[in-house]
Design a protein around this motif. Structure first.
Motif, PDB file in Angstrom:
ATOM      1  N   VAL A  75       0.837  -1.203   0.000  1.00 29.41           N
ATOM      2  CA  VAL A  75       0.000   0.000   0.000  1.00 29.41           C
ATOM      3  C   VAL A  75       0.871   1.252   0.000  1.00 29.41           C
ATOM      4  O   VAL A  75       0.645   2.191  -0.778  1.00 29.41           O
ATOM      5  CB  VAL A  75      -0.952   0.004   1.212  1.00 29.41           C
ATOM      6  N   VAL A  76       1.882   1.263   0.871  1.00 30.25           N
ATOM      7  CA  VAL A  76       2.771   2.430   0.962  1.00 30.25           C
ATOM      8  C   VAL A  76       3.498   2.667  -0.354  1.00 30.25           C
ATOM      9  O   VAL A  76       3.568   3.802  -0.859  1.00 30.25           O
ATOM     10  CB  VAL A  76       3.785   2.256   2.115  1.00 30.25           C
ATOM     11  N   VAL A  77       4.046   1.603  -0.939  1.00 30.00           N
ATOM     12  CA  VAL A  77       4.769   1.737  -2.204  1.00 30.00           C
ATOM     13  C   VAL A  77       3.829   2.190  -3.319  1.00 30.00           C
ATOM     14  O   VAL A  77       4.174   3.058  -4.132  1.00 30.00           O
ATOM     15  CB  VAL A  77       5.468   0.414  -2.578  1.00 30.00           C
ATOM     16  N   GLY A  78       2.634   1.612  -3.365  1.00 26.77           N
ATOM     17  CA  GLY A  78       1.687   1.985  -4.406  1.00 26.77           C
ATOM     18  C   GLY A  78       1.328   3.461  -4.359  1.00 26.77           C
ATOM     19  O   GLY A  78       1.315   4.143  -5.394  1.00 26.77           O
ATOM     20  N   VAL A  79       1.058   3.973  -3.171  1.00 22.92           N
ATOM     21  CA  VAL A  79       0.711   5.387  -3.016  1.00 22.92           C
ATOM     22  C   VAL A  79       1.926   6.266  -3.301  1.00 22.92           C
ATOM     23  O   VAL A  79       1.821   7.306  -3.974  1.00 22.92           O
ATOM     24  CB  VAL A  79       0.164   5.665  -1.602  1.00 22.92           C
ATOM     25  N   ALA A  80       3.098   5.860  -2.797  1.00 25.35           N
ATOM     26  CA  ALA A  80       4.310   6.653  -2.995  1.00 25.35           C
ATOM     27  C   ALA A  80       4.690   6.749  -4.466  1.00 25.35           C
ATOM     28  O   ALA A  80       5.073   7.824  -4.954  1.00 25.35           O
ATOM     29  CB  ALA A  80       5.470   6.043  -2.196  1.00 25.35           C
ATOM     30  N   VAL A  81       4.575   5.644  -5.192  1.00 22.60           N
ATOM     31  CA  VAL A  81       4.910   5.668  -6.618  1.00 22.60           C
ATOM     32  C   VAL A  81       3.937   6.571  -7.380  1.00 22.60           C
ATOM     33  O   VAL A  81       4.343   7.309  -8.282  1.00 22.60           O
ATOM     34  CB  VAL A  81       4.905   4.239  -7.201  1.00 22.60           C
ATOM     35  N   PHE A  82       2.664   6.534  -7.013  1.00 27.18           N
ATOM     36  CA  PHE A  82       1.705   7.446  -7.636  1.00 27.18           C
ATOM     37  C   PHE A  82       2.122   8.897  -7.420  1.00 27.18           C
ATOM     38  O   PHE A  82       2.108   9.709  -8.365  1.00 27.18           O
ATOM     39  CB  PHE A  82       0.306   7.207  -7.067  1.00 27.18           C
ATOM     40  N   ALA A  83       2.508   9.229  -6.189  1.00 26.56           N
ATOM     41  CA  ALA A  83       2.918  10.606  -5.887  1.00 26.56           C
ATOM     42  C   ALA A  83       4.151  10.995  -6.692  1.00 26.56           C
ATOM     43  O   ALA A  83       4.247  12.117  -7.207  1.00 26.56           O
ATOM     44  CB  ALA A  83       3.198  10.748  -4.389  1.00 26.56           C
ATOM     45  N   ILE A  84       5.091  10.061  -6.816  1.00 26.17           N
ATOM     46  CA  ILE A  84       6.295  10.325  -7.613  1.00 26.17           C
ATOM     47  C   ILE A  84       5.921  10.526  -9.072  1.00 26.17           C
ATOM     48  O   ILE A  84       6.418  11.440  -9.740  1.00 26.17           O
ATOM     49  CB  ILE A  84       7.295   9.166  -7.458  1.00 26.17           C
ATOM     50  N   TRP A  85       5.042   9.673  -9.578  1.00 22.84           N
ATOM     51  CA  TRP A  85       4.674   9.695 -10.998  1.00 22.84           C
ATOM     52  C   TRP A  85       4.076  11.047 -11.396  1.00 22.84           C
ATOM     53  O   TRP A  85       4.470  11.633 -12.410  1.00 22.84           O
ATOM     54  CB  TRP A  85       3.685   8.576 -11.297  1.00 22.84           C
ATOM     55  N   VAL A  86       3.143  11.552 -10.596  1.00 25.27           N
ATOM     56  CA  VAL A  86       2.517  12.834 -10.941  1.00 25.27           C
ATOM     57  C   VAL A  86       3.374  14.014 -10.504  1.00 25.27           C
ATOM     58  O   VAL A  86       3.197  15.139 -11.001  1.00 25.27           O
ATOM     59  CB  VAL A  86       1.105  12.954 -10.322  1.00 25.27           C
ATOM     60  N   GLY A  87       4.309  13.764  -9.591  1.00 27.84           N
ATOM     61  CA  GLY A  87       5.108  14.854  -9.045  1.00 27.84           C
ATOM     62  C   GLY A  87       6.313  15.241  -9.868  1.00 27.84           C
ATOM     63  O   GLY A  87       6.697  16.419  -9.900  1.00 27.84           O
ATOM     64  N   ILE A  88       6.947  14.270 -10.541  1.00 32.42           N
ATOM     65  CA  ILE A  88       8.194  14.578 -11.250  1.00 32.42           C
ATOM     66  C   ILE A  88       8.082  14.466 -12.769  1.00 32.42           C
ATOM     67  O   ILE A  88       9.053  14.755 -13.470  1.00 32.42           O
ATOM     68  CB  ILE A  88       9.356  13.682 -10.759  1.00 32.42           C
ATOM     69  N   SER A  89       6.948  14.037 -13.269  1.00 34.75           N
ATOM     70  CA  SER A  89       6.826  13.795 -14.716  1.00 34.75           C
ATOM     71  C   SER A  89       6.543  15.091 -15.469  1.00 34.75           C
ATOM     72  O   SER A  89       5.425  15.338 -15.942  1.00 34.75           O
ATOM     73  CB  SER A  89       5.738  12.750 -14.986  1.00 34.75           C
TER      74      SER A  89
END
Length: 238
Positions: A75-89
């Protein structure tokens, strides 16, 4: 039944075929999206989602590690990767912009018109919502098993040893870890986020010694991303 016969036709290559063939079929269908007119981008996505369900069904007896699993780490990784994906792209962290800045390409490599059913069928129309929901469901439940089996179970271990089934899922090997992440990143326009995403999912496989947590994390990321796209109108992520 055709795929099951294909998977079991040659016992020596069956483990490889069962993990690679479904992914390749899915990628080929993806590449056909939009090639037969604007509407084909949407109908091909719906078709490949149905084919993907069938592929997963056919794979199950041969890919024993393809089993969903839930954990707090997933759950933590899934949410964190989503935040990274929209945050740095943004900017040069996208392939189309990077190639232009490096002088390799002079035009964007992605279509000017994003994948947006509201533009094609009208905002709020039944068809628009059908394709939106199909994409969210497909990216949540179909894409994760196919991609995790190929990248995290097959490719990572195959780079380590061509007899990949001899490599435990929890064995860390630096070169395959880096190469599999780079390949995953290269397959996405959001290349930097893709690399970090692949590393995070592979870490989950290594930590839990199973594929299911990475599948769950991947599903959470894609589901949140789909909701974000519709809510914020950032169709470029699709």
């Amino acid at each position: 039944m055709f795929l099951r016969r294909l998977f079991s036709a040659n016992p020596a290559v069956a483990p490889t075929v069962a993990r690679v063939a479904p992914f390749v079929i899915f990628v080929l269908l993806t590449s056909a999206q939009g090639k037969f007119g604007p509407e084909s981008a949407y109908w091909f996505y719906a078709a490949k989602t149905l084919v993907g369900v069938w592929l997963i069904w056919e794979m199950r007896p041969f890919v024993t590690e393809m089993r969903w699993a839930l954990s707090w780490e997933a759950v933590v990784v899934g949410v964190a990767v989503f935040a990274i994906w929209v945050g740095i792209s943004r900017g040069w962290l996208l392939q189309n912009t990077l190639w232009v800045r490096l002088g390799i390409s002079h035009t964007p490599t992605t279509p000017v018109t994003p994948w947006n059913p509201n533009l094609q069928y009208g905002a709020g129309s039944a068809l628009a919502w059908f394709f939106i929901l199909t994409r969210i469901l497909g990216s949540t439940f179909v894409v994760p098993p196919l991609e995790e089996v190929f990248y995290r179970s097959f490719l990572y271990r195959y780079i380590a040893n061509h007899n990949f089934l001899t490599i435990p899922l929890n064995r860390f090997v630096p070169v395959p870890f880096a190469v599999a992440a780079l390949v995953f990143g290269a397959a996405h326009n959001e290349w930097a986020a893709g690399i970090l995403c692949a590393m995070a999912y592979q870490w989950l496989v290594l930590r839990k010694n199973r594929l299911g947590d990475a599948m769950t994390a991947h599903a959470i990321t894609n589901c949140l991303l789909g909701i974000w796209v519709v809510w914020r109108g950032e169709w470029n992520f699709w």
